[in-house]
Design an enzyme around this catalytic site. Structure first.
Site, PDB file in Angstrom:
ATOM      1  N   ASP A   1      46.211  56.566  33.697  1.00  0.00           N
ATOM      2  CA  ASP A   1      45.457  55.372  34.095  1.00  0.00           C
ATOM      3  C   ASP A   1      44.416  55.766  35.138  1.00  0.00           C
ATOM      4  O   ASP A   1      44.773  56.323  36.192  1.00  0.00           O
ATOM      5  CB  ASP A   1      46.461  54.360  34.680  1.00  0.00           C
ATOM      6  CG  ASP A   1      45.939  52.949  34.666  1.00  0.00           C
ATOM      7  OD1 ASP A   1      44.901  52.701  34.036  1.00  0.00           O
ATOM      8  OD2 ASP A   1      46.592  52.083  35.289  1.00  0.00           O
TER       9      ASP A   1
ATOM     10  N   GLU B   1      45.546  41.988  28.977  1.00  0.00           N
ATOM     11  CA  GLU B   1      46.534  41.562  29.986  1.00  0.00           C
ATOM     12  C   GLU B   1      46.349  40.093  30.371  1.00  0.00           C
ATOM     13  O   GLU B   1      45.218  39.658  30.686  1.00  0.00           O
ATOM     14  CB  GLU B   1      46.403  42.444  31.253  1.00  0.00           C
ATOM     15  CG  GLU B   1      47.379  42.019  32.349  1.00  0.00           C
ATOM     16  CD  GLU B   1      47.527  43.011  33.479  1.00  0.00           C
ATOM     17  OE1 GLU B   1      46.942  44.111  33.412  1.00  0.00           O
ATOM     18  OE2 GLU B   1      48.230  42.665  34.448  1.00  0.00           O
TER      19      GLU B   1
ATOM     20  N   ASP C   1      48.404  52.856  37.351  1.00  0.00           N
ATOM     21  CA  ASP C   1      48.100  52.882  38.784  1.00  0.00           C
ATOM     22  C   ASP C   1      48.945  51.825  39.515  1.00  0.00           C
ATOM     23  O   ASP C   1      48.921  51.734  40.748  1.00  0.00           O
ATOM     24  CB  ASP C   1      46.588  52.736  39.059  1.00  0.00           C
ATOM     25  CG  ASP C   1      46.030  51.407  38.592  1.00  0.00           C
ATOM     26  OD1 ASP C   1      46.757  50.627  37.942  1.00  0.00           O
ATOM     27  OD2 ASP C   1      44.835  51.144  38.879  1.00  0.00           O
ATOM     28  N   SER C   2      49.743  51.069  38.736  1.00  0.00           N
ATOM     29  CA  SER C   2      50.744  50.193  39.342  1.00  0.00           C
ATOM     30  C   SER C   2      51.743  51.014  40.165  1.00  0.00           C
ATOM     31  O   SER C   2      52.531  50.445  40.921  1.00  0.00           O
ATOM     32  CB  SER C   2      51.492  49.394  38.263  1.00  0.00           C
ATOM     33  OG  SER C   2      51.937  50.239  37.214  1.00  0.00           O
TER      34      SER C   2
ATOM     35  N   LYS D   1      43.283  55.415  30.187  1.00  0.00           N
ATOM     36  CA  LYS D   1      42.994  53.973  30.140  1.00  0.00           C
ATOM     37  C   LYS D   1      42.089  53.615  31.300  1.00  0.00           C
ATOM     38  O   LYS D   1      42.250  54.176  32.396  1.00  0.00           O
ATOM     39  CB  LYS D   1      44.304  53.179  30.233  1.00  0.00           C
ATOM     40  CG  LYS D   1      44.108  51.679  30.363  1.00  0.00           C
ATOM     41  CD  LYS D   1      45.413  50.924  30.314  1.00  0.00           C
ATOM     42  CE  LYS D   1      46.074  50.731  31.675  1.00  0.00           C
ATOM     43  NZ  LYS D   1      45.233  50.061  32.685  1.00  0.00           N
TER      44      LYS D   1
ATOM     45  N   GLU E   1      39.845  50.066  33.104  1.00  0.00           N
ATOM     46  CA  GLU E   1      39.735  48.610  33.109  1.00  0.00           C
ATOM     47  C   GLU E   1      38.282  48.165  32.940  1.00  0.00           C
ATOM     48  O   GLU E   1      37.376  48.778  33.517  1.00  0.00           O
ATOM     49  CB  GLU E   1      40.269  48.042  34.437  1.00  0.00           C
ATOM     50  CG  GLU E   1      41.753  48.300  34.638  1.00  0.00           C
ATOM     51  CD  GLU E   1      42.291  47.699  35.935  1.00  0.00           C
ATOM     52  OE1 GLU E   1      41.551  46.954  36.621  1.00  0.00           O
ATOM     53  OE2 GLU E   1      43.458  47.965  36.257  1.00  0.00           O
TER      54      GLU E   1
HETATM   55  O1  KIV Z   1      48.841  50.172  36.175  1.00  0.00           O
HETATM   56  C1  KIV Z   1      49.443  49.572  35.269  1.00  0.00           C
HETATM   57  O2  KIV Z   1      50.662  49.633  35.119  1.00  0.00           O
HETATM   58  C2  KIV Z   1      48.627  48.784  34.364  1.00  0.00           C
HETATM   59  C3  KIV Z   1      49.308  47.637  33.705  1.00  0.00           C
HETATM   60  C4  KIV Z   1      49.368  46.496  34.651  1.00  0.00           C
HETATM   61  C5  KIV Z   1      48.610  47.258  32.480  1.00  0.00           C
HETATM   62  O3  KIV Z   1      47.470  49.002  34.238  1.00  0.00           O
END
Ligand code: KIV
Length: 281
Positions: free
Chosen positions: A85, A184, A46-47, A115, A117
């Protein structure tokens, strides 16, 4: 072409002490590059909110955006293990929302795992998604979606008290059924301890060399993301400079009449040029 890795391969690599290479990717061409370069895993993080859309953080990112980018990445990397994500508010609400949205990644974008968090606070979501038959990767330590609550993008687990909380999160994620864990921005000693104690593969982004593999954000690695560079990033090239140089050169050549040249043009078919000017005169 290398065979796509499975979750069993990642467990075997942990046992054999073989490091896993993992990068984010958000689009078709970068995914192609990653597959051709031999990456073991790709994350459509989600980056992408910051790296692609120019948001200040990851919070505004939607499920629909993640799905569209995941589809493009899958097209670019058909033989790579791909992780979707879960964006903010796609799983924080209820277990049912979490399962529905995790399922979208598999059904619509053909990802291999998702994934999400969080540690102890998120175990019922991990359990529900796992019970739906979806591979889950946990993400603890610095969790950017809750960076507001953490007081900013700050390293975690730097005191014994905080380190114990990170360790507690790690065990909770494994216990809930996650098949891999990402840590992280945590000191290497703490992440290394977690990697040794957990039976699932434990990967690092800014958590040192003792983990079972490394993740970096591709936009950081290639020097494309300009807003800031976290301490744990190593820039392997500077595409921003290369792209700006190429763009400036293009402007100069267009303005000076140096581009385009004959080799960049489609000639008229043989004999047509003379006829064309005759008819037009
Ligand atoms: O969104 C992302 O790229 C991530 C990384 C910062 C681990 O979750």
């Amino acid at each position: 072409m290398a065979k796509k890795k499975s979750i069993h391969d990642f467990f075997n690599m942990k046992k054999a002490g073989e490091k896993v290479t993992w990068l984010t990717s958000y689009d078709f061409p970068t995914a192609q590059f990653a597959e051709e370069a031999g990456l073991d895993m790709i994350l459509i993080g989600d980056s992408l909110g910051m790296c692609v859309y120019g948001y200040n953080g990851t919070v505004p990112v939607t499920m629909d955006q993640c799905i569209v980018h995941s589809e493009a990445v899958r097209r670019g990397a058909p033989n790579t293990f791909i992780v979707g994500d879960m964006p903010f508010m796609s799983y924080q609400t209820t277990d049912a929302d979490a399962v529905r949205n995790a399922g979208r990644f598999l059904k619509e974008a053909d990802v291999d795992a998702i994934k999400l968090e969080g540690g102890t606070r998120i175990t019922s979501r991990i359990k529900a998604i796992t019970e739906a038959g979806i591979l889950v990767i946990g993400h603890i330590g610095l969790t950017p979606q809750s960076s507001g609550a953490l007081g900013g993008h700050k390293a975690q687990g730097r005191t014994v008290k905080d380190a114990k909380m990170v360790v507690e999160d790690a065990f909770a994620v494994q216990e809930a059924g996650a098949q891999m864990l990402l840590v992280e921005a945590v000191p290497p000693e703490v992440a290394g301890y977690i990697a040794k104690k957990l039976s699932i593969p434990v990967y690092s982004i800014g958590a040192g060399i003792e983990c079972d593999g490394q993740l970096l954000i591709v936009s950081d690695l290639i020097g494309q993301f300009q807003a800031f560079t976290p301490k744990f990033v190593k820039k392997y090239c500077d595409v921003a400079s290369m792209i700006k140089k190429a763009m400036k050169e293009y402007c100069d050549e267009v303005r000076s009449g140096k581009f385009p040249q004959e080799e960049h043009c489609y000639p008229m078919k043989q004999g047509e040029k003379e006829k064309f000017f005759k008819e037009m005169s």
